[in-house]
Design a protein around this motif. Sequence first.
Motif, short mmCIF file in Angstrom:
data_model
loop_
_atom_site.label_atom_id
_atom_site.label_comp_id
_atom_site.label_asym_id
_atom_site.label_seq_id
_atom_site.Cartn_x
_atom_site.Cartn_y
_atom_site.Cartn_z
N VAL A 101 0.95 -1.19 0.08
CA VAL A 101 -0.09 -0.29 -0.42
C VAL A 101 0.81 1.55 0.20
O VAL A 101 1.97 1.25 0.59
CB VAL A 101 -0.93 0.63 1.43
N LEU A 136 0.66 6.04 -0.34
CA LEU A 136 -0.41 6.96 -0.89
C LEU A 136 0.43 7.99 -1.50
O LEU A 136 1.26 8.53 -1.38
CB LEU A 136 -0.88 7.83 0.50
N TYR A 178 -4.27 6.32 -3.50
CA TYR A 178 -4.21 5.04 -2.96
C TYR A 178 -3.64 3.97 -3.91
O TYR A 178 -4.67 3.67 -4.59
CB TYR A 178 -4.92 4.55 -1.70
#
Length: 351
Positions: A169, A171, A194
């Motif tokens: 992940v 961002l 994201y």
Amino acid sequence: MDRRSFLGAAVVSNLVPVILPAMPVATPVSYKSPAGNNIPFRRADLFSTGAVRTFTGAQLHEIAFPLGGIGTGTVSLGGRGDLRDWEIFNRPNMGCRLPFTFVALWAKERGGKPVTKVVEAPVEPPFTGDQGLLRSSAAGLPRLSGARFIGEYPLARIEFEDPDLPLTVSLEAFNPFIPLEADDSALPVAVLRYRVRSRSKLPVEGSFAFSLFNPIGKTTGYERVSAVRRQMPDLGRNINERMAGDGYQGILLRSEKFPPDDIRHGALALVTTAAQATWLARWDQGAWFDDTHKWWDEYSATGRFADPNAGCPSAEGFSDLCTLAPQFTLPAGGAAEVTFLLAWHFPVVEN
């Protein structure tokens, strides 16, 4: 040629040669600092990119990266991935944290058990306060194991880490900031994108859930809202309703309490460009931890919300939380992006 293009051309063709007269790129020049020291530099240094700094661990607690167009106010992205300093109400508001406002991630590998976590690095010590960590910060919910923050204004990047997830992940957050484009650079909007990439050999389904408190009517004092179940004197008749258009869907947060000329009049919009999303207009009200507990149980089980719980405006003195949860599906080794846009409109200013 319009006025903006003319000014841009004038700056490039006239001003730069005056400041940097035709000197070779490699010619060394000296700059005298306020302390009287001569600091050498080359013309090329003015056009080169400096070293990119990366922050981790306890350093993340000290970072607040402003997002918002010029002259529109800002909300800051914390180094851990949290949102803070909601200065969008036409007044200083450093330290303001809206209660239970965070982004969570649900991911499930085919045949496996789902994993649900708040998309933030762990809360860093010191854990101080007369009541410990405030419940409104959702500090008791599981978070990702770590993060690396890279900031190059107007772009902020956070690379998260967590061994429990079947995906990676990251961002990227920014606001429109375009040289010589004053109108576009003054849009009251923050973009949070994201990115996920599967590290599984099996398909992975998932969703992000952006929860946001409706603050219309109250501009300060949110650090105590959790003690009274989202109750404050200026709140009331707040409503969260679905909005959709060409290529986006989301939630409009507004209030029916204040006339258009009131300093507290305004609206927020939370939207996504994702094609598939569920939403929750109102978290259930409840004593103690009931509201958060029920929200977490439902989202952790399925990664979505079956009933939006839309209805009438909030009671006098209260406001509601809403959640927008876009979904994604990843093939083995696949990647996807989920984009949220947060926009605001508080048009009345007082001196």
